[in-house]
Design a protein around this motif. Structure first.
Motif, mmCIF file in Angstrom:
data_model
loop_
_atom_site.group_PDB
_atom_site.id
_atom_site.type_symbol
_atom_site.label_atom_id
_atom_site.label_comp_id
_atom_site.label_asym_id
_atom_site.label_seq_id
_atom_site.Cartn_x
_atom_site.Cartn_y
_atom_site.Cartn_z
ATOM 1 N N ASN A 1 0.838 -1.186 0.000
ATOM 2 C CA ASN A 1 0.000 0.000 0.000
ATOM 3 C C ASN A 1 0.882 1.249 0.000
ATOM 4 O O ASN A 1 1.574 1.537 0.970
ATOM 5 C CB ASN A 1 -0.921 -0.003 1.224
ATOM 6 C CG ASN A 1 -1.893 1.146 1.219
ATOM 7 O OD1 ASN A 1 -1.807 2.063 0.392
ATOM 8 N ND2 ASN A 1 -2.834 1.125 2.136
ATOM 9 N N THR B 1 -3.351 6.228 -2.357
ATOM 10 C CA THR B 1 -4.212 6.383 -3.529
ATOM 11 C C THR B 1 -3.506 7.072 -4.691
ATOM 12 O O THR B 1 -3.596 6.639 -5.833
ATOM 13 C CB THR B 1 -5.487 7.158 -3.150
ATOM 14 O OG1 THR B 1 -6.137 6.473 -2.080
ATOM 15 C CG2 THR B 1 -6.440 7.271 -4.318
ATOM 16 N N THR C 1 -0.992 4.828 -6.472
ATOM 17 C CA THR C 1 -1.680 3.757 -7.192
ATOM 18 C C THR C 1 -2.390 4.292 -8.426
ATOM 19 O O THR C 1 -2.349 3.664 -9.497
ATOM 20 C CB THR C 1 -2.669 3.041 -6.251
ATOM 21 O OG1 THR C 1 -1.932 2.540 -5.123
ATOM 22 C CG2 THR C 1 -3.372 1.896 -6.955
ATOM 23 N N LEU C 2 -3.033 5.445 -8.317
ATOM 24 C CA LEU C 2 -3.681 6.039 -9.497
ATOM 25 C C LEU C 2 -2.657 6.327 -10.593
ATOM 26 O O LEU C 2 -2.913 6.050 -11.774
ATOM 27 C CB LEU C 2 -4.421 7.317 -9.117
ATOM 28 C CG LEU C 2 -5.785 7.145 -8.474
ATOM 29 C CD1 LEU C 2 -6.320 8.494 -8.001
ATOM 30 C CD2 LEU C 2 -6.771 6.490 -9.425
ATOM 31 N N ALA D 1 -14.625 5.094 -6.866
ATOM 32 C CA ALA D 1 -14.177 4.530 -5.592
ATOM 33 C C ALA D 1 -14.676 3.093 -5.453
ATOM 34 O O ALA D 1 -15.759 2.752 -5.933
ATOM 35 C CB ALA D 1 -14.681 5.386 -4.431
ATOM 36 N N GLU E 1 -6.051 13.897 -3.180
ATOM 37 C CA GLU E 1 -5.629 13.521 -4.529
ATOM 38 C C GLU E 1 -6.687 13.809 -5.595
ATOM 39 O O GLU E 1 -6.365 14.178 -6.715
ATOM 40 C CB GLU E 1 -5.180 12.053 -4.596
ATOM 41 C CG GLU E 1 -6.275 11.027 -4.560
ATOM 42 C CD GLU E 1 -6.865 10.780 -3.186
ATOM 43 O OE1 GLU E 1 -8.026 10.347 -3.137
ATOM 44 O OE2 GLU E 1 -6.204 11.004 -2.159
#
Length: 193
Positions: free
Chosen positions: A27, A30, A33-34, A50, A164
């Motif tokens: 992890n 966000t 990862t995006l 989401a 983000e």
């Protein structure tokens, strides 16, 4: 056991979709990862939603139709209904408290709430998603279709940005127009506090 559950769906996904890429990572948040997903995307469009929300039937088709007919737009989004943890439609009172009865609701959709919160923006105009309006705060609802060519031109997501989605909207608004479709195309899950 998330990875186990996801890999159980692999065969079904490979049967339904043209290209499937299963990858496991630590992890990193966000934004990171995006950015990785944007790099992997090969199509003409990128669709973001989401993981606890869901799409109404024909939503992507409606969004795609708009972008395919309006080349000067880079992002299109629809309205969101509210649902609870059991996916039952709910509504909001003045303070975003959950109501089960529509007749008691102050806000029936997320779009209604956002339009009330941002009375300075007319959602059904070219002002929607302009840099001048987004810089004052993010009001773009959840679930949007974005042209990949727009993603390729922008700074993408900053891992140091505290929000983000707002950062992404700011970057998109610098180079592209956005469109709001006043139609419920998504279900936005609102969790009990």
């Amino acid at each position: 056991k998330t990875w186990e559950k996801v890999t159980e769906l692999k065969d079904e996904c490979e049967e339904r979709f043209f290209r499937v890429d299963f990858e496991r990572q630590e992890n990193h948040g966000t934004a990171y990862t995006l950015n990785r997903l944007f790099e992997k995307a090969r199509g003409e469009y990128v669709f973001l939603l989401a993981s606890d929300d869901f799409v109404k039937p024909n939503a992507i088709e409606i969004l795609h139709q708009f972008l395919s007919e309006n080349s000067d737009y880079g992002l299109v989004v629809g309205d969101n209904e509210f649902v609870n943890k059991n996916s039952v439609r709910i509504f909001w009172d003045q303070k975003q408290g959950i109501l089960e009865e529509e007749k008691e609701a102050i806000y029936k959709t997320f779009g209604e709430f956002l339009q009330n919160a941002r009375k300075d923006v007319y959602f059904n105009s070219d002002q929607f998603g302009s840099y001048e309006s987004v810089i004052k705060g993010n009001y773009v609802p959840n679930g949007y279709l974005i042209r990949k060519s727009v993603i390729n031109k922008i700074d993408k997501c900053n891992v140091n940005a505290p929000l983000e989605d707002w950062y992404l909207m700011l970057q998109i608004s610098k180079s592209s127009k956005m469109k709001y479709i006043n139609r419920i195309l998504f279900s936005y899950r609102w969790h009990d506090l």
